[in-house]
Design an enzyme around this catalytic site. Sequence first.
Site, PDB file in Angstrom:
ATOM      1  N   CYS A  98     -53.245 -62.956  82.297  1.00  0.00           N
ATOM      2  CA  CYS A  98     -52.473 -61.745  82.596  1.00  0.00           C
ATOM      3  C   CYS A  98     -52.429 -60.740  81.444  1.00  0.00           C
ATOM      4  CB  CYS A  98     -51.060 -62.118  83.027  1.00  0.00           C
ATOM      5  SG  CYS A  98     -50.285 -63.380  81.998  1.00  0.00           S
ATOM      6  N   HIS A 126     -45.849 -57.214  80.876  1.00  0.00           N
ATOM      7  CA  HIS A 126     -46.391 -57.569  79.558  1.00  0.00           C
ATOM      8  C   HIS A 126     -46.685 -56.297  78.759  1.00  0.00           C
ATOM      9  CE1 HIS A 126     -46.425 -61.611  80.728  1.00  0.00           C
ATOM     10  NE2 HIS A 126     -47.708 -61.865  80.814  1.00  0.00           N
TER      11      HIS A 126
END
Length: 343
Positions: A125, A239
């Site tokens: 990710c 993120h």
Amino acid sequence: MRVCILGATGLVGRELLHLIPRAWPGAQLALFASRDQEVEVDGRRFEVKAANALDALDATGGELAFVALDDEHSARYVPRLLALGYRVIDKSNAYRGDPAVPLVAAGVNDGLVGDEVRLVANPNCTTIPLTLALAPLRRRFGIRGLAVSTYQAISGAGIAALDQFLLDAQVGYAAQNRLGLAFSPSGYAGNTVPHNGKTDDSGFSAEERKLMTESSKILAFADLPISAQACRVAVAVGHYEQVWLTCERPVTPADVAAAWAEGPFLRVVPTADGAGLSALACVHERDLTLVGRVRVVPHDPATVCFTVAGDNLRLGAATNAVRIAARWYPAVDPTLQAPGDMP
């Protein structure tokens, strides 16, 4: 089209249930998880079967399968899905290092996904947004060196960790202790902790090694000169990455922005101070990589520092998987169609 989701009740599996109707309206869904159950998404209830039903002699095949499991279970079920006739996209680490399996970030190297390919590995990710930001810069300026620090949301650890984090945060912040003494020093809530799982003798964790090795494979850049540091922060989803990139020649922030304008699935946040570029901004633009806050390092005009952010459940997992699959089965929603790029 028959579409299978293995791991349908997890965070990424649930996101796929949002995306598949956008890409392929009317697709028939076959959902599997650890046990027989139901899952509700957008007010709709879906039947989910135990994964071991796939082992039955009369198990039904189909066109496309998304596997959102851990490494061990992916290694067990991916061969079975292939045998049933599915084309498979696997999000675990089980096949990412296999030289025979394409590791694909849509918008960077999805041109590798041709009719002859039946299994594709979905990257980590953090790797997906990073390589989307790097690819257009490499084409224009080259790469001499790269360092990345990641600040990763709790949802990357799975639904159980996320729910525990939300509970711990509720209790801890209710205490209103200015030093944060209500929180555990080793917990996620109210904290920043090293992403230190499977740290090897070199001192790099598995998460850091993934970012380094996967970026090299996706960019087709053997021995990419990259180093990484990863940590978890007290954010549910989104993120955030800080990048120091040394190019082969001096660059300016305007040069970088112009290169990014040519890259797919990117939105440049133009503010010098990074306003509007945050982890939580990602959950409002879930299928894009946000980039910006470009600075030239004062002692080296060929080195720039910039920020990359992306929704780890969507852009960093489910959306990328759907865009990969759109190379085989074109998506109705053009924002989910991979362009056929090569590194």
